[in-house]
Write a protein that holds these residues in place. Structure first.
Motif, short mmCIF file in Angstrom:
data_model
loop_
_atom_site.label_atom_id
_atom_site.label_comp_id
_atom_site.label_asym_id
_atom_site.label_seq_id
_atom_site.Cartn_x
_atom_site.Cartn_y
_atom_site.Cartn_z
N LEU A 1 -4.23 -89.83 4.65
CA LEU A 1 -4.37 -88.80 3.63
C LEU A 1 -3.07 -88.02 3.48
CD1 LEU A 1 -7.94 -87.49 4.55
CD2 LEU A 1 -7.33 -89.06 2.71
N ASN A 2 -1.95 -88.59 3.94
CA ASN A 2 -0.66 -87.92 3.92
C ASN A 2 0.13 -88.34 2.68
OD1 ASN A 2 1.76 -86.69 4.41
ND2 ASN A 2 2.23 -87.79 6.30
N GLU A 3 0.29 -87.42 1.73
CA GLU A 3 0.99 -87.75 0.50
C GLU A 3 2.49 -87.89 0.70
OE1 GLU A 3 -0.02 -84.79 -2.32
OE2 GLU A 3 -2.05 -85.56 -2.68
N ASN A 4 3.03 -87.43 1.82
CA ASN A 4 4.47 -87.47 2.07
C ASN A 4 4.86 -88.57 3.04
OD1 ASN A 4 4.92 -85.08 0.46
ND2 ASN A 4 4.11 -83.88 2.17
N ALA A 5 4.00 -89.54 3.26
CA ALA A 5 4.28 -90.56 4.26
C ALA A 5 5.45 -91.45 3.88
CB ALA A 5 3.04 -91.42 4.49
N ASN A 6 5.48 -91.97 2.63
CA ASN A 6 6.52 -92.89 2.17
C ASN A 6 6.68 -94.06 3.14
OD1 ASN A 6 8.49 -93.83 0.42
ND2 ASN A 6 10.13 -92.76 1.50
N THR A 7 5.55 -94.69 3.47
CA THR A 7 5.52 -95.79 4.43
C THR A 7 5.03 -97.06 3.74
OG1 THR A 7 5.06 -94.30 6.27
CG2 THR A 7 4.48 -96.61 6.58
N THR A 8 5.76 -98.15 3.95
CA THR A 8 5.42 -99.44 3.35
C THR A 8 5.10 -100.45 4.44
OG1 THR A 8 6.84 -99.04 1.43
CG2 THR A 8 6.21 -101.32 1.88
N THR A 9 3.97 -101.12 4.30
CA THR A 9 3.58 -102.18 5.22
C THR A 9 3.71 -103.52 4.52
OG1 THR A 9 2.00 -100.75 6.38
CG2 THR A 9 1.72 -103.14 6.63
N ASN A 10 4.48 -104.42 5.11
CA ASN A 10 4.61 -105.78 4.62
C ASN A 10 3.91 -106.71 5.61
OD1 ASN A 10 6.57 -105.31 2.29
ND2 ASN A 10 7.70 -104.43 4.00
N GLY A 11 2.65 -107.01 5.31
CA GLY A 11 1.85 -107.80 6.24
C GLY A 11 0.41 -107.37 6.20
N ILE A 12 -0.08 -106.79 7.31
CA ILE A 12 -1.48 -106.36 7.41
C ILE A 12 -1.52 -104.88 7.78
CG2 ILE A 12 -3.70 -106.72 8.54
CD1 ILE A 12 -2.83 -109.56 9.15
N ARG A 13 -2.19 -104.11 6.97
CA ARG A 13 -2.35 -102.67 7.23
C ARG A 13 -3.81 -102.41 7.61
NH1 ARG A 13 -4.06 -98.27 4.27
NH2 ARG A 13 -3.03 -96.26 4.73
N VAL A 14 -4.04 -101.79 8.78
CA VAL A 14 -5.39 -101.61 9.32
C VAL A 14 -5.67 -100.13 9.53
CG1 VAL A 14 -6.99 -102.17 11.17
CG2 VAL A 14 -5.27 -103.85 10.47
N LYS B 1 9.25 -94.50 -3.89
CA LYS B 1 8.68 -93.64 -2.87
C LYS B 1 7.18 -93.50 -3.09
CE LYS B 1 9.32 -89.16 -0.59
NZ LYS B 1 10.08 -87.91 -0.57
N PHE B 2 6.38 -93.99 -2.15
CA PHE B 2 4.93 -93.94 -2.25
C PHE B 2 4.36 -93.28 -1.00
CE2 PHE B 2 6.40 -97.90 -4.25
CZ PHE B 2 6.01 -97.67 -5.55
N PRO B 3 3.23 -92.59 -1.12
CA PRO B 3 2.58 -92.06 0.09
C PRO B 3 2.29 -93.19 1.09
CG PRO B 3 1.60 -91.10 -1.87
CD PRO B 3 2.52 -92.18 -2.35
N GLN B 4 1.64 -94.26 0.62
CA GLN B 4 1.38 -95.44 1.45
C GLN B 4 1.37 -96.66 0.52
OE1 GLN B 4 0.82 -96.10 4.69
NE2 GLN B 4 0.71 -94.05 5.55
N GLN B 5 2.03 -97.72 0.94
CA GLN B 5 2.01 -98.96 0.18
C GLN B 5 1.79 -100.12 1.13
OE1 GLN B 5 4.70 -99.70 -3.11
NE2 GLN B 5 5.30 -101.65 -2.23
N ALA B 6 0.95 -101.08 0.69
CA ALA B 6 0.68 -102.28 1.48
C ALA B 6 0.96 -103.50 0.64
CB ALA B 6 -0.77 -102.28 1.96
#
Length: 209
Positions: free
Chosen positions: A47-60, A92-97
């Motif tokens: 629920l973190n809008e400032n994460a800016n974290t990208t997962t390339n693979g599997i996000r759990v 820049k995204f909060p969370q991207q998978a």
């Protein structure tokens, strides 16, 4: 084999330098901000809008915020009720998978390119691919296939499947017991179908403005 490993390292290194985000692999947590994860990322909720974290693979997400999401009175982007969706820069995204996004109870992800599976409820802002939930499946923009007992979507480009299906803007097909769309270019198949032109049982359509 050496060439393959060198290419993989270069692939991870180049986007990191361009956006100043370090790479993490093969297993990491998506709770760390401003990183690119190659492999598997794990976390309790998102629920973190400032994460800016990208997962390339599997996000759990384990267990995820599915039960809490089911109690939300409306979608975060529901402008009809006075909510203004936040705009994020393209890089820049909060969370991207990119790959598979999965949660036992259901979770939240800003953008999914691939497959998103939420056990009970999931909310995604953008899905390019397939999203599946047992109860509520909500998405602002869906490009692909959306399945859930109840589907809610701002813009649907593709196929929506479920018992109750509702979207503001449909470009494709709705299949469910109750279907509703306010701006339709496509076909609705179900016990009851509503769009801006008419209300009909079994099948409804609209292809013109």
């Amino acid at each position: 084999m050496r060439i393959f490993l060198l290419s993989l390292l270069m692939l991870a290194f180049l986007p990191t330098r361009a956006q100043h985000r370090p790479a993490r692999f093969p297993l990491w947590t998506f709770h760390e901000r401003n990183v690119r994860i190659y492999g598997i990322s794990v976390g309790a909720y998102s629920l973190n809008e400032n994460a800016n974290t990208t997962t390339n693979g599997i996000r759990v997400e384990a267990p995820g915020a599915g039960l809490l999401l089911s109690l939300m009175p409306r979608a975060p982007w529901d402008t009809a009720h006075g909510t203004t969706p936040e705009t994020f820069p393209e890089d820049k995204f909060p969370q991207q998978a990119n790959g598979i996004n999965i949660s036992a109870l259901g979770g939240v992800c800003y953008r999914v390119n691939g497959i998103s599976i939420g056990g009970l409820t999931q909310i995604n802002w953008r899905v390019n691919g397939i999203s599946v939930s047992a109860m509520i499946n909500a998405c602002e923009v869906m490009n692909g296939i959306q399945y859930g007992t109840f589907n809610v979507c701002e813009t649907a480009n593709g196929i929506q499947l479920g018992m109750g299906v509702r979207t503001e803007r449909l470009r494709g097909i709705q299949i469910g017991f109750m279907n509703a769309s306010k701006n339709t270019r496509g076909v609705q198949i179900g016990l009851w179908n509503e769009n801006e032109k008419r209300k009909l049982p079994l099948i409804n359509w609209n292809f013109r403005s």
